[in-house]
Write a protein that holds these residues in place. Structure first.
Motif, PDB file in Angstrom:
ATOM      1  N   ASP A 842      16.954  69.566-121.324  1.00 48.13           N
ATOM      2  CA  ASP A 842      16.805  70.815-122.074  1.00 48.13           C
ATOM      3  C   ASP A 842      16.922  72.023-121.160  1.00 48.13           C
ATOM      4  O   ASP A 842      17.558  73.038-121.510  1.00 48.13           O
ATOM      5  CB  ASP A 842      15.453  70.845-122.798  1.00 48.13           C
ATOM      6  N   GLN A 846      19.528  75.194-121.092  1.00 51.73           N
ATOM      7  CA  GLN A 846      19.047  76.580-121.047  1.00 51.73           C
ATOM      8  C   GLN A 846      19.767  77.356-119.953  1.00 51.73           C
ATOM      9  O   GLN A 846      20.143  78.534-120.146  1.00 51.73           O
ATOM     10  CB  GLN A 846      17.540  76.606-120.816  1.00 51.73           C
ATOM     11  N   ASP A 849      23.256  78.102-121.182  1.00 48.22           N
ATOM     12  CA  ASP A 849      23.239  79.224-122.127  1.00 48.22           C
ATOM     13  C   ASP A 849      23.061  80.546-121.402  1.00 48.22           C
ATOM     14  O   ASP A 849      23.688  81.562-121.756  1.00 48.22           O
ATOM     15  CB  ASP A 849      22.110  79.030-123.143  1.00 48.22           C
ATOM     16  N   SER A 850      22.220  80.551-120.374  1.00 46.42           N
ATOM     17  CA  SER A 850      21.983  81.777-119.607  1.00 46.42           C
ATOM     18  C   SER A 850      23.246  82.223-118.875  1.00 46.42           C
ATOM     19  O   SER A 850      23.566  83.416-118.834  1.00 46.42           O
ATOM     20  CB  SER A 850      20.843  81.563-118.613  1.00 46.42           C
TER      21      SER A 850
END
Length: 943
Positions: A842, A846, A849-850
């Motif tokens: 996960d 993240q 996505d960042s």
């Protein structure tokens, strides 16, 4: 085998020592070896030693080492694993670098964690390794500040210790499996009654999870002290300035008032034979070895150096005999080894060992002992000795020829050993003189006596490993002992050394001619086109004095084979080259090539075929001759092929017992959507091997040289090498075929595909996240993907390892391809505890996505650019780099001058470029995720 008592050994030694020595052996053999005058060696008043050497390769770099004569064997009972933990903490906060500032600083100056910044801990030592640029005085000064902090200024922040517990536990977890479990059973026997059996460097996980902070600090304070330390510095610098740095940063470190004695823990002798037999349900291979523990000797005299040459000759000759036996149609083992050297603590060891097929332990042991006894009874032959002398001298000649171009890391390793083990460091010029003196005077009796001295009854440990399966029988102690008795009763015959005096090339080829020439002066490149169509790219360099590298290719490869013949085609090179070349078997070919520094190998890859190799300039004609032979006269050998197939099948027999192999197979099948050509390796698949088909496919792939390109890089003069090119490359067959590779249609799946495998008994998991898609194959895009991987590697290490303590390391790689269709694969992989796998995955998404939404920081970009600049600096001075770049540029029809403009591509990197690359290549709607969990997790309902 003869059972030789200690008294008999002494008697034999006395008789042999009474044999008159040749005149060259003067009485100076007891004198000490000198220290290389190029080395500045000294000892500070506090006891810290140092070794400094100026060395210009690679330019503008220094290799620095902090060597501490302390390791896991010195741990107290409440410190198991803390010697190694201290090493980890050196990167997690020191007096001048808080927490992660040290790694952060080194990345900013272009050094890479793991490659340029690393350390290791063993039973008896801990070594810190640092590579730094020397084109800035400030960088060098800071590097010694880092070494000082490691030696005397570690902080041991409690929060950082607790975070690092997870990292070290993950390193422990990474090493768990069949090999570790069998080792745990065998070490107490191999190291019987020794502290080494109880002090494995990785430590005890229960202690690692719960130790008191004071126990860690206590180990550091007691054992990190100047009388147990050395600084090694080798590189492109001024030695006097480095000596000043060492005095400034280390002379003030005090000795403790009442230092603990640094003991040398023994490995006790034993008259009886010990048996260390271990099996495991996940073991994939069987092995048997005999370890003879020996007393540690003084290596510092001329006599000891001469003896090391004698022992090297013994092992090389015996290993050659052992290799010959692997070429039999029904080989007694898969591979075997004879070796002698430093073991552990105050012990050396002689080892005879072999990997064997299932149920082959007794046969393998019988063969090992028989070959040892054959030497003991009859010795080696003069022809064997002369061949191995030639090999040994040639290797030393190469080292001497490269004395001005030797990499600093090689010298640094040598001086580390000088401190830890009192290994002599007389310098290559002095050693070259000793080889010229000692090697010619070595007699057969010097070498032959070693069998009786080494293969004895005392201090003997039989090591046996194997899979735990119903159909695999592992012999017990009585059955292993019976093998020794069988050898003792056997009527053994002398070894017969058959040597051919035939020339490599019986009929010289008709030389070709150059029909077109082009010079690309900007990069010092010549292009020749020969009248048979062969293209040759030549780049003379001065990077190495004794190295020429070669690579050749043409298009086609295994892609042109039918599915029915795919296995025969993919194993064609191995199947054919096992038979040798021309009139020579593989064994005979190795004998003919004794004393020549040459290696060349044909290959048939997925989309092309060719050659790769390297050679010393003095042996360059041999390289061309071998290339010509492999092209025109491959040798068919049924026995050698059957041996290769038998050994390969034995390696595959238990592959499915390895949980990681099962997982990898699942991932491969998923990535290629059950493509016939990407079936996982198995006994059944490789039953499709066929020598007739392999030989025919090989002959076809090398039947036409007209579409081959050869790249030659290294220490040569084009005019001198031209006659060889014209004769051996110009004489290659040419039929003018117009062909290319074929796209066989294997493609990765689209969308999100998740595969979970439950296998294995250890509480360990790993995951692979693989993004794929189409790729616009441009230089800018390739660099953007490389840079994205660099950024991701830094960020995921910082988050998953340093912040969360969830993994030992994260692998990140980007692989763009042009052929057979433009595509890319972007791969993220790591291991962790099963209960944490999804949590860490996960976090990976993240971070993805960042990167897409915000992009990397400018600091990340600056780090990556500096790393790439620094790497390019050294790459441009490497023959292998130029060989690879010229090959790729030519295959892709690119201008090779652009190799020199890559620095501009690096400089153009921006936050926006990497952000856009993340958006393009990390499509969270299109990836494969594989996950491995232990078997028990499936019963618990864990995903």
């Amino acid at each position: 085998m003869r059972h030789v008592s200690a008294a008999a050994v002494l008697a034999i030694a006395a008789i042999l020592s009474a044999t008159p020595a040749p005149a060259q052996q003067s009485t100076d053999l007891g004198s000490q070896m000198p220290v290389d005058p190029a080395v500045t060696a000294g000892t500070l008043p506090n006891g810290l030693r140092y070794f400094i050497r100026e060395n210009r390769e690679p330019r503008d770099r220094a290799e620095l080492r902090l060597v501490v004569s302390t390791g896991s064997v010195l741990e107290d009972d409440d410190q198991l694993g803390l010697a190694h933990f201290v090493e980890h903490m050196a990167f997690n906060g020191t007096e001048h670098f808080e927490k992660q500032q040290l790694v952060d600083y080194l990345e900013r100056i272009g050094m890479r964690f793991g490659a340029d910044l690393n350390a290791y801990t063993s039973f008896d030592e801990t070594v810190y390794m640092l590579t730094v640029p020397t084109d800035s005085a400030e960088l060098v000064t800071t590097a010694f500040l880092i070494l000082e902090d490691w030696a005397h200024g570690q902080v041991f922040d409690h929060e950082e210790i607790d975070k690092e517990r997870g990292v070290v536990i993950e390193e422990w977890r990474l090493g768990q499996g069949a090999a570790a479990r069998m080792q745990d059973k065998q070490f107490p026997i191999l190291f019987k009654d020794s502290r080494y059996a109880e002090r494995i460097p990785i430590g005890n996980p229960e202690i690692l999870e719960s130790f008191d902070y004071d126990a860690l600090v206590r180990f550091y304070r007691e054992w990190y002290r100047p009388d147990l330390m050395a600084i090694v510095a080798v590189g492109d610098f001024d030695a006097a300035e480095i000596e000043e740095h060492i005095e400034q940063h280390f002379a003030h470190i005090p000795m403790p008032d009442n230092p603990r004695e640094r003991p040398i823990y023994p490995v006790p002798d034993h008259e009886e034979t010990l048996y260390a037999i271990a099996t495991d349900e996940e073991a994939t291979v069987s092995s048997v070895g005999v370890y003879w523990k020996q007393a540690l000797r003084d290596d510092t005299t001329l006599g000891a150096y001469r003896q090391s040459i004698v022992e090297s000759l013994y092992n090389q000759m015996l290993n050659t005999r052992l290799f010959e036996l692997t070429q039999e149609a029904d080989p007694p083992y898969l591979g075997a080894y004879s070796g002698q050297g430093r073991f552990i603590g105050a012990k050396e060891v002689y080892i005879l060992a072999a990997g064997v097929a299932d149920n082959g332990i007794e046969r393998g042991l019988l063969t090992l002992l028989t070959e040892g006894e054959r030497v003991a009874q009859f010795g080696f032959t003069e022809s064997e000795l002369e061949r191995e002398k030639a090999e040994l001298l040639r290797a030393m000649e190469q080292a001497y020829a490269e004395r001005e171009k030797t990499n600093s890391s090689a010298y640094a390793s040598e001086y580390v050993r000088a401190f830890l083990f009192a290994e002599p460091i007389p310098g290559i010029a002095y050693e070259f003189e000793l080889y010229q003196r000692f090697v010619p005077e070595v007699r057969l009796e010097d070498v032959d006596r070693l069998a009786a001295q080494w293969i004895i009854d005392e201090n003997r440990v039989i090591m046996v490993n194997g899979p735990q399966k119903e159909d695999v029988k592992i012999p017990d102690e009585a059955e292993l002992s019976a093998v020794f008795a069988a050898v003792a009763a056997e009527q053994i015959r002398p070894y017969v050394d058959s040597v051919s005096d035939a020339p490599l090339i019986p009929v010289m080829p008709e030389a070709g001619a150059i029909v077109e020439t082009e010079a690309i002066e900007e990069i010092g490149l010549l292009r020749w086109e020969l009248d048979n169509g062969v293209r040759v790219l030549l780049k003379p360099t001065d990077f190495k004095d004794d190295e020429i590298l070669i690579r050749a290719w043409s298009q086609g490869g295994v892609s042109l084979a039918s599915d029915e013949n795919y296995i025969a085609a993919s194993t064609a090179v191995a199947a054919v080259t096992q038979g040798g070349a021309g009139a020579f078997s593989l064994v005979d070919l190795q004998k003919v090539l004794a004393g020549k520094a040459v290696r060349v190998s044909p290959f048939i890859a997925g989309l092309g075929e060719g050659f790769s190799g390297g050679v010393s300039p003095t042996d360059v004609e041999t390289l061309f001759q071998l290339t010509y032979l492999y092209f025109t006269a491959p040798r068919r050998d049924e026995d050698a092929f059957q041996s290769y197939k038998t050994r390969l099948q034995a390696f595959l027999a238990n592959r499915s017992s390895d949980p990681v192999a099962v997982y990898r197979d699942t991932l491969q099948v998923t990535m290629y959507q059950n493509s016939f050509r990407y079936r996982p390796p198995s006994v059944e698949v490789f039953n499709e091997m066929d020598l007739d088909k392999s030989f025919a496919f090989y002959r076809d792939r090398f039947a036409d040289a007209s579409d081959f390109t050869f790249v030659i890089v290294g220490a040569f003069d084009p005019d001198s090498i031209k006659p060889l090119v014209l004769t051996y490359l110009g004489g290659l067959p040419s039929i003018g075929r117009d062909e290319t590779w074929r796209d066989n249609g294997a493609r990765p799946p689209t969308g999100v595909v998740e595969k979970t495998v439950f296998a294995g008994i250890e509480p360990k998991s790993q995951t692979d996240i693989i993004f794929t898609g189409p790729f616009d194959y441009t230089r800018a895009n390739r660099h953007a993907m490389l840079s994205l991987a660099n950024v991701m590697r830094i960020r995921l290490r910082e988050v998953l390892r340093e912040d969360m303590g969830g993994t030992y390391g994260v692998g990140v790689s980007g692989s763009p391809s042009r052929d057979p269709y433009p595509n890319y694969s972007f791969h993220i992989t790591f291991g962790t505890a099963p209960e944490r796998l999804d949590e860490l995955v996960d976090v990976v998404f993240q971070e993805i996505d960042s990167l897409k939404a915000v992009g990397p920081t400018q600091e990340d970009i600056d780090k990556v650019k500096e790393m790439q600049r620094r790497e390019l600096e050294t790459d441009l001075r490497e023959n292998s780099y130029w060989l690879g770049q010229l090959s790729v540029y030519d295959r892709h029809g690119a201008d090779p001058r652009d190799i020199l403009t890559y620095d501009a591509v690096i400089e153009s990197l921006t936050v926006e470029i990497v952000q856009e690359a993340a958006r393009l290549y990390l499509d969270t709607g299109n990836f494969v995720r594989g996950s491995l969990f232990p078997e028990e997790a499936s019963q618990e309902g864990q995903r």
